[in-house]
Design a protein around this motif. Structure first.
Motif, mmCIF file in Angstrom:
data_model
loop_
_atom_site.group_PDB
_atom_site.id
_atom_site.type_symbol
_atom_site.label_atom_id
_atom_site.label_comp_id
_atom_site.label_asym_id
_atom_site.label_seq_id
_atom_site.Cartn_x
_atom_site.Cartn_y
_atom_site.Cartn_z
ATOM 1 N N GLU A 1 1.100 4.824 -15.147
ATOM 2 C CA GLU A 1 1.417 3.889 -14.069
ATOM 3 C C GLU A 1 0.963 4.334 -12.686
ATOM 4 O O GLU A 1 1.306 3.688 -11.699
ATOM 5 C CB GLU A 1 2.921 3.580 -14.047
ATOM 6 C CG GLU A 1 3.427 2.966 -15.348
ATOM 7 C CD GLU A 1 4.915 2.680 -15.297
ATOM 8 O OE1 GLU A 1 5.548 2.948 -14.244
ATOM 9 O OE2 GLU A 1 5.447 2.189 -16.300
ATOM 10 N N LEU A 2 0.179 5.416 -12.577
ATOM 11 C CA LEU A 2 -0.333 5.787 -11.264
ATOM 12 C C LEU A 2 -1.470 4.843 -10.884
ATOM 13 O O LEU A 2 -2.291 4.466 -11.719
ATOM 14 C CB LEU A 2 -0.815 7.233 -11.252
ATOM 15 C CG LEU A 2 0.249 8.301 -11.489
ATOM 16 C CD1 LEU A 2 -0.335 9.687 -11.233
ATOM 17 C CD2 LEU A 2 1.485 8.081 -10.632
ATOM 18 N N ARG A 3 -1.554 4.529 -9.601
ATOM 19 C CA ARG A 3 -2.546 3.563 -9.136
ATOM 20 C C ARG A 3 -3.621 4.196 -8.261
ATOM 21 O O ARG A 3 -4.632 3.577 -7.993
ATOM 22 C CB ARG A 3 -1.841 2.435 -8.376
ATOM 23 C CG ARG A 3 -0.833 1.676 -9.221
ATOM 24 C CD ARG A 3 -0.023 0.695 -8.388
ATOM 25 N NE ARG A 3 -0.880 -0.318 -7.779
ATOM 26 C CZ ARG A 3 -0.465 -1.149 -6.827
ATOM 27 N NH1 ARG A 3 0.768 -1.055 -6.355
ATOM 28 N NH2 ARG A 3 -1.295 -2.042 -6.323
ATOM 29 N N TYR A 4 -3.395 5.416 -7.788
ATOM 30 C CA TYR A 4 -4.394 6.068 -6.939
ATOM 31 C C TYR A 4 -4.677 7.505 -7.368
ATOM 32 O O TYR A 4 -5.830 7.884 -7.530
ATOM 33 C CB TYR A 4 -3.945 6.068 -5.470
ATOM 34 C CG TYR A 4 -4.994 6.649 -4.539
ATOM 35 C CD1 TYR A 4 -6.068 5.873 -4.129
ATOM 36 C CD2 TYR A 4 -4.918 7.963 -4.094
ATOM 37 C CE1 TYR A 4 -7.047 6.397 -3.291
ATOM 38 C CE2 TYR A 4 -5.888 8.496 -3.248
ATOM 39 C CZ TYR A 4 -6.953 7.711 -2.857
ATOM 40 O OH TYR A 4 -7.923 8.230 -2.036
ATOM 41 N N TYR A 5 -3.654 8.295 -7.544
ATOM 42 C CA TYR A 5 -3.857 9.719 -7.803
ATOM 43 C C TYR A 5 -4.488 9.972 -9.173
ATOM 44 O O TYR A 5 -4.143 9.348 -10.173
ATOM 45 C CB TYR A 5 -2.538 10.488 -7.733
ATOM 46 C CG TYR A 5 -2.733 11.958 -8.054
ATOM 47 C CD1 TYR A 5 -3.220 12.833 -7.096
ATOM 48 C CD2 TYR A 5 -2.496 12.442 -9.335
ATOM 49 C CE1 TYR A 5 -3.453 14.167 -7.389
ATOM 50 C CE2 TYR A 5 -2.723 13.781 -9.640
ATOM 51 C CZ TYR A 5 -3.210 14.636 -8.657
ATOM 52 O OH TYR A 5 -3.444 15.952 -8.963
ATOM 53 N N ASP B 1 0.789 -1.236 0.000
ATOM 54 C CA ASP B 1 0.000 0.000 0.000
ATOM 55 C C ASP B 1 0.822 1.287 0.000
ATOM 56 O O ASP B 1 0.259 2.372 0.098
ATOM 57 C CB ASP B 1 -0.980 0.022 1.172
ATOM 58 C CG ASP B 1 -0.315 0.198 2.533
ATOM 59 O OD1 ASP B 1 0.918 0.066 2.625
ATOM 60 O OD2 ASP B 1 -1.037 0.459 3.518
ATOM 61 N N ASN B 2 2.150 1.202 -0.160
ATOM 62 C CA ASN B 2 2.939 2.439 -0.091
ATOM 63 C C ASN B 2 2.624 3.411 -1.218
ATOM 64 O O ASN B 2 2.840 4.615 -1.079
ATOM 65 C CB ASN B 2 4.436 2.115 -0.063
ATOM 66 C CG ASN B 2 4.984 1.693 -1.418
ATOM 67 O OD1 ASN B 2 5.245 2.506 -2.290
ATOM 68 N ND2 ASN B 2 5.169 0.389 -1.590
ATOM 69 N N PHE B 3 2.104 2.909 -2.346
ATOM 70 C CA PHE B 3 1.797 3.804 -3.466
ATOM 71 C C PHE B 3 0.769 4.859 -3.086
ATOM 72 O O PHE B 3 0.799 5.988 -3.606
ATOM 73 C CB PHE B 3 1.314 3.006 -4.681
ATOM 74 C CG PHE B 3 -0.049 2.378 -4.524
ATOM 75 C CD1 PHE B 3 -1.183 3.024 -5.005
ATOM 76 C CD2 PHE B 3 -0.204 1.134 -3.921
ATOM 77 C CE1 PHE B 3 -2.450 2.443 -4.883
ATOM 78 C CE2 PHE B 3 -1.451 0.549 -3.786
ATOM 79 C CZ PHE B 3 -2.576 1.206 -4.257
ATOM 80 N N PRO C 1 -6.500 7.316 2.094
ATOM 81 C CA PRO C 1 -6.297 6.093 2.866
ATOM 82 C C PRO C 1 -4.848 5.614 2.819
ATOM 83 O O PRO C 1 -4.179 5.716 1.790
ATOM 84 C CB PRO C 1 -7.218 5.083 2.167
ATOM 85 C CG PRO C 1 -7.233 5.541 0.739
ATOM 86 C CD PRO C 1 -7.162 7.050 0.795
ATOM 87 N N VAL C 2 -4.363 5.107 3.937
ATOM 88 C CA VAL C 2 -3.125 4.309 3.988
ATOM 89 C C VAL C 2 -3.394 3.217 5.027
ATOM 90 O O VAL C 2 -3.219 3.429 6.215
ATOM 91 C CB VAL C 2 -1.889 5.136 4.377
ATOM 92 C CG1 VAL C 2 -0.638 4.254 4.307
ATOM 93 C CG2 VAL C 2 -1.707 6.353 3.466
ATOM 94 N N PRO C 3 -3.857 2.047 4.606
ATOM 95 C CA PRO C 3 -4.315 1.032 5.555
ATOM 96 C C PRO C 3 -3.288 0.615 6.601
ATOM 97 O O PRO C 3 -3.668 0.231 7.712
ATOM 98 C CB PRO C 3 -4.696 -0.143 4.643
ATOM 99 C CG PRO C 3 -5.079 0.498 3.354
ATOM 100 C CD PRO C 3 -4.150 1.659 3.206
#
Length: 289
Positions: A256-260, A61-63, A226-228
């Motif tokens: 390649e971004l996964r959240y932003y 989850d660091n991304f 979020p950062v679980p």
């Protein structure tokens, strides 16, 4: 921190809660003059970096954290060229900064070289940009570095610090933030990790807004995401702006971004009702984000 059989646990005694991960092996441990570093292999969350018993990042989850520490700040600046990262020794935030083609210089200052060397060994995906010709890595005290840095020498400053205790406590106060303001050009953007809105609203976020105001940042806003693997699973980063407003960000599309995304940027600027004006204390009650 407790390691019970094959579980790593980080308890937060003041809140009566703990975060635990099943681990399969300890890969590394090292005590430096500043902190105690551990790296574990976990069963389901990839590799785990721990400093002084606290989770710094997991492979899973660091991304979330790294993308939100870098991209909202750089998207808020109209043309970021020179970027300073204070802390961030795992280099994940630096990796995200380097995705922006406008960036011509990225300086990272972290007090503990051992964190970066551990990241290069155990989290090579985070350190892949360390050899980029735009990058300068400095291993020294960020507070001292800023005191000596030339005025108006950076467009964006990212404070990717550990919790505001020990040697990191000084990174949250008005004297340090005044030095950040001095080295920023106008327009300029500062972003500081600011802990959990659920657990640290009064102990960290509100005082940080006060310190930013004292340092001369009239426009401020806290983003949440979020950062679980962090306490409460809900985290924040707080912006201090010179000559800019938080809502006036560019739409930035990066591979390649996964959240932003622009939509997530807007969502992060929207405060939950119970936070009231905490995230934008310069706005009157009932104002927009």
């Amino acid at each position: 921190m407790t390691l019970d059989t094959d579980w790593f646990s980080e308890p937060l005694a003041s809140e009566g809660v703990a975060f635990s991960l099943r681990v399969t092996s300890k890969l590394h441990e090292e005590r430096t003059p500043w902190q105690y570093i551990e790296v574990y292999e976990t069963a389901h969350w990839g590799r785990l970096l721990v400093i002084d018993g606290c989770v710094m990042l997991t492979g899973r989850d660091n991304f979330l954290y790294h993308e939100m520490m870098a991209h909202p700040a750089l998207a808020t600046h109209p043309a970021p060229r020179d970027v300073l990262v204070i802390g961030g020794g795992d280099c994940g935030t630096l990796r995200e900064v380097l995705r922006h083609e406008s960036v011509t210089r990225a300086v990272q200052v972290d007090i503990d070289e051992a964190v970066t060397r551990a990241a290069e060994r155990f989290f090579p995906e985070l350190t892949a940009g360390n050899d980029d010709p735009r990058v300068t890595l400095r291993f020294e005290d960020g507070v001292a570095y800023l005191r000596q840095a030339p005025a108006a020498s950076f467009d964006v400053v990212i404070i990717d610090s550990t919790d505001p205790v020990g040697h990191a406590a000084g990174l949250f106060g008005a004297p340090f933030l005044s030095d950040v303001r001095r080295v920023l050009r106008s327009p300029g953007v500062l972003v500081q990790q600011s802990e959990s809105p659920l657990l640290h609203a009064e102990s960290v976020i509100r005082p940080l807004h006060g310190a930013l105001a004292e340092a001369g940042f009239a426009a401020r806003a806290t983003l949440h995401f979020p950062v679980p693997s962090y306490p409460s699973g809900w985290w924040s980063a707080t912006l201090g702006l010179l000559g800019l407003e938080p809502e006036a960000y560019r739409t930035v599309t990066l591979p390649e971004l996964r959240y932003y995304s622009a939509a997530m940027h807007q969502a992060a600027l929207t405060p939950p009702a119970f936070c009231g004006t905490l995230f934008r204390p310069d706005r009157p009650a009932g104002g927009g984000t």
